[in-house]
Design a protein around this motif. Structure first.
Motif, PDB file in Angstrom:
ATOM      1  N   LEU A   1       0.788  -1.232   0.000  1.00 19.20           N
ATOM      2  CA  LEU A   1       0.000   0.000   0.000  1.00 19.20           C
ATOM      3  C   LEU A   1       0.824   1.289   0.000  1.00 19.20           C
ATOM      4  O   LEU A   1       0.471   2.218  -0.728  1.00 19.20           O
ATOM      5  CB  LEU A   1      -0.997  -0.032   1.163  1.00 19.20           C
ATOM      6  CG  LEU A   1      -2.035  -1.149   1.025  1.00 19.20           C
ATOM      7  CD1 LEU A   1      -2.831  -1.310   2.296  1.00 19.20           C
ATOM      8  CD2 LEU A   1      -2.934  -0.904  -0.161  1.00 19.20           C
ATOM      9  N   PRO A   2       1.919   1.405   0.768  1.00 13.82           N
ATOM     10  CA  PRO A   2       2.655   2.679   0.745  1.00 13.82           C
ATOM     11  C   PRO A   2       3.226   3.032  -0.632  1.00 13.82           C
ATOM     12  O   PRO A   2       3.249   4.207  -1.007  1.00 13.82           O
ATOM     13  CB  PRO A   2       3.787   2.458   1.754  1.00 13.82           C
ATOM     14  CG  PRO A   2       3.272   1.394   2.677  1.00 13.82           C
ATOM     15  CD  PRO A   2       2.419   0.511   1.818  1.00 13.82           C
ATOM     16  N   THR A   3       3.645   2.032  -1.397  1.00 17.43           N
ATOM     17  CA  THR A   3       4.237   2.310  -2.714  1.00 17.43           C
ATOM     18  C   THR A   3       3.264   2.055  -3.857  1.00 17.43           C
ATOM     19  O   THR A   3       3.597   2.339  -5.009  1.00 17.43           O
ATOM     20  CB  THR A   3       5.484   1.436  -2.949  1.00 17.43           C
ATOM     21  OG1 THR A   3       5.089   0.062  -2.908  1.00 17.43           O
ATOM     22  CG2 THR A   3       6.561   1.724  -1.927  1.00 17.43           C
ATOM     23  N   ARG A   4       2.102   1.477  -3.564  1.00 12.89           N
ATOM     24  CA  ARG A   4       1.089   1.143  -4.564  1.00 12.89           C
ATOM     25  C   ARG A   4       1.616   0.118  -5.574  1.00 12.89           C
ATOM     26  O   ARG A   4       1.192   0.085  -6.717  1.00 12.89           O
ATOM     27  CB  ARG A   4       0.552   2.395  -5.257  1.00 12.89           C
ATOM     28  CG  ARG A   4      -0.061   3.399  -4.300  1.00 12.89           C
ATOM     29  CD  ARG A   4      -0.653   4.591  -4.993  1.00 12.89           C
ATOM     30  NE  ARG A   4      -1.781   4.278  -5.856  1.00 12.89           N
ATOM     31  CZ  ARG A   4      -3.050   4.133  -5.460  1.00 12.89           C
ATOM     32  NH1 ARG A   4      -3.352   4.253  -4.183  1.00 12.89           N
ATOM     33  NH2 ARG A   4      -4.014   3.863  -6.315  1.00 12.89           N
ATOM     34  N   GLU A   5       2.548  -0.727  -5.140  1.00 10.65           N
ATOM     35  CA  GLU A   5       3.099  -1.762  -6.007  1.00 10.65           C
ATOM     36  C   GLU A   5       2.304  -3.050  -5.859  1.00 10.65           C
ATOM     37  O   GLU A   5       1.917  -3.429  -4.751  1.00 10.65           O
ATOM     38  CB  GLU A   5       4.555  -2.045  -5.645  1.00 10.65           C
ATOM     39  CG  GLU A   5       5.507  -0.946  -6.028  1.00 10.65           C
ATOM     40  CD  GLU A   5       6.952  -1.272  -5.673  1.00 10.65           C
ATOM     41  OE1 GLU A   5       7.205  -2.336  -5.052  1.00 10.65           O
ATOM     42  OE2 GLU A   5       7.805  -0.455  -5.992  1.00 10.65           O
ATOM     43  N   VAL A   6       2.098  -3.718  -6.975  1.00  8.87           N
ATOM     44  CA  VAL A   6       1.451  -5.031  -6.986  1.00  8.87           C
ATOM     45  C   VAL A   6       2.455  -5.986  -7.604  1.00  8.87           C
ATOM     46  O   VAL A   6       2.862  -5.806  -8.745  1.00  8.87           O
ATOM     47  CB  VAL A   6       0.155  -5.009  -7.802  1.00  8.87           C
ATOM     48  CG1 VAL A   6      -0.493  -6.391  -7.837  1.00  8.87           C
ATOM     49  CG2 VAL A   6      -0.830  -3.978  -7.257  1.00  8.87           C
ATOM     50  N   THR A   7       2.891  -6.972  -6.819  1.00 11.83           N
ATOM     51  CA  THR A   7       3.907  -7.904  -7.294  1.00 11.83           C
ATOM     52  C   THR A   7       3.481  -9.333  -7.034  1.00 11.83           C
ATOM     53  O   THR A   7       2.758  -9.614  -6.076  1.00 11.83           O
ATOM     54  CB  THR A   7       5.269  -7.653  -6.619  1.00 11.83           C
ATOM     55  OG1 THR A   7       5.082  -7.660  -5.206  1.00 11.83           O
ATOM     56  CG2 THR A   7       5.877  -6.342  -7.039  1.00 11.83           C
ATOM     57  N   ARG A   8       3.959 -10.212  -7.883  1.00 11.33           N
ATOM     58  CA  ARG A   8       3.709 -11.644  -7.716  1.00 11.33           C
ATOM     59  C   ARG A   8       4.931 -12.247  -7.039  1.00 11.33           C
ATOM     60  O   ARG A   8       6.050 -12.060  -7.478  1.00 11.33           O
ATOM     61  CB  ARG A   8       3.461 -12.284  -9.069  1.00 11.33           C
ATOM     62  CG  ARG A   8       3.041 -13.719  -8.951  1.00 11.33           C
ATOM     63  CD  ARG A   8       2.523 -14.245 -10.234  1.00 11.33           C
ATOM     64  NE  ARG A   8       3.612 -14.428 -11.191  1.00 11.33           N
ATOM     65  CZ  ARG A   8       3.433 -14.805 -12.429  1.00 11.33           C
ATOM     66  NH1 ARG A   8       2.226 -14.990 -12.893  1.00 11.33           N
ATOM     67  NH2 ARG A   8       4.461 -14.967 -13.231  1.00 11.33           N
ATOM     68  N   ILE A   9       4.677 -12.988  -5.974  1.00 12.56           N
ATOM     69  CA  ILE A   9       5.746 -13.627  -5.201  1.00 12.56           C
ATOM     70  C   ILE A   9       5.564 -15.128  -5.321  1.00 12.56           C
ATOM     71  O   ILE A   9       4.435 -15.631  -5.173  1.00 12.56           O
ATOM     72  CB  ILE A   9       5.673 -13.214  -3.711  1.00 12.56           C
ATOM     73  CG1 ILE A   9       5.788 -11.703  -3.554  1.00 12.56           C
ATOM     74  CG2 ILE A   9       6.731 -13.930  -2.900  1.00 12.56           C
ATOM     75  CD1 ILE A   9       5.461 -11.224  -2.147  1.00 12.56           C
ATOM     76  N   SER A  10       6.642 -15.854  -5.570  1.00 12.03           N
ATOM     77  CA  SER A  10       6.576 -17.314  -5.578  1.00 12.03           C
ATOM     78  C   SER A  10       6.972 -17.831  -4.215  1.00 12.03           C
ATOM     79  O   SER A  10       7.975 -17.422  -3.668  1.00 12.03           O
ATOM     80  CB  SER A  10       7.497 -17.885  -6.658  1.00 12.03           C
ATOM     81  OG  SER A  10       7.021 -17.540  -7.928  1.00 12.03           O
ATOM     82  N   ARG A  11       6.135 -18.704  -3.671  1.00 18.04           N
ATOM     83  CA  ARG A  11       6.415 -19.272  -2.333  1.00 18.04           C
ATOM     84  C   ARG A  11       7.435 -20.353  -2.427  1.00 18.04           C
ATOM     85  O   ARG A  11       7.607 -21.042  -3.346  1.00 18.04           O
ATOM     86  CB  ARG A  11       5.136 -19.844  -1.712  1.00 18.04           C
ATOM     87  CG  ARG A  11       4.160 -18.787  -1.309  1.00 18.04           C
ATOM     88  CD  ARG A  11       3.060 -19.370  -0.504  1.00 18.04           C
ATOM     89  NE  ARG A  11       1.965 -19.736  -1.430  1.00 18.04           N
ATOM     90  CZ  ARG A  11       0.933 -20.467  -1.074  1.00 18.04           C
ATOM     91  NH1 ARG A  11       0.846 -20.925   0.124  1.00 18.04           N
ATOM     92  NH2 ARG A  11      -0.010 -20.745  -1.928  1.00 18.04           N
TER      93      ARG A  11
END
Length: 163
Positions: free
Chosen positions: A153-163
């Motif tokens: 939320l602070p940077t408004r970034e949406v990223t995909r993370i692989s577990r």
């Protein structure tokens, strides 16, 4: 032509002035336009995801520490042409720190929902704009089974993370 007039024309590319202009472009220019349009589309859907998540987190009661990140896991959807993997429209975790929470499946009792009941549940309980944005994102950039979508939320970034 003013920028707003141009933007309005570009939102309807099948209308006469835009359609005629597109026919005049060389293939290389058309390819460049497609790349730019796709990037703009992805950015617009990202903004929808962030704004809907922000609206949700702003409405949550809390201890004064706002959420820093929100996480979504994947879900399989059955369609006429087979199974499709997408993002669940339900928030998997809210985190008020930068640390990624443990999002591994836990030992919980699972009740199987009959085929056809998942979609009505989403319509009733999920944010339709958020669900649409997550579905579009999954169509543009399909997730893997072990992936998690992180909305910072602070940077408004949406990223995909692989577990």
């Amino acid at each position: 032509m003013k920028p707003l007039e141009l933007a309005e024309l570009l939102t309807a590319p099948t209308q006469h002035p835009v359609r005629e202009a597109l026919r005049e472009l060389a293939p290389r220019e058309l390819d460049a336009l497609v790349i730019e349009a796709l990037a703009a589309t992805e950015e617009a859907w990202r903004q929808v995801v962030v704004s809907r998540v922000k609206a949700f987190t702003d409405g949550q009661p809390g201890d004064g520490r706002p959420a820093v990140a929100v996480y979504f896991t994947t879900t399989e959807r059955r369609a006429a042409d087979g199974m499709h993997l997408g993002w669940s429209p339900f928030i998997a975790a809210l985190a008020n720190t930068e640390a990624v929470p443990d999002l591994r499946p836990t030992r919980t009792t699972v009740t199987a929902a009959p085929v056809g009941e998942a979609a009505p549940a989403e319509e009733i309980f999920a944010d339709p704009e958020l669900a649409a944005a997550l579905n579009r994102r999954a169509a543009l950039d399909p997730p893997g089974h072990e992936d998690v979508l992180r909305v910072h939320l602070p940077t408004r970034e949406v990223t995909r993370i692989s577990r």
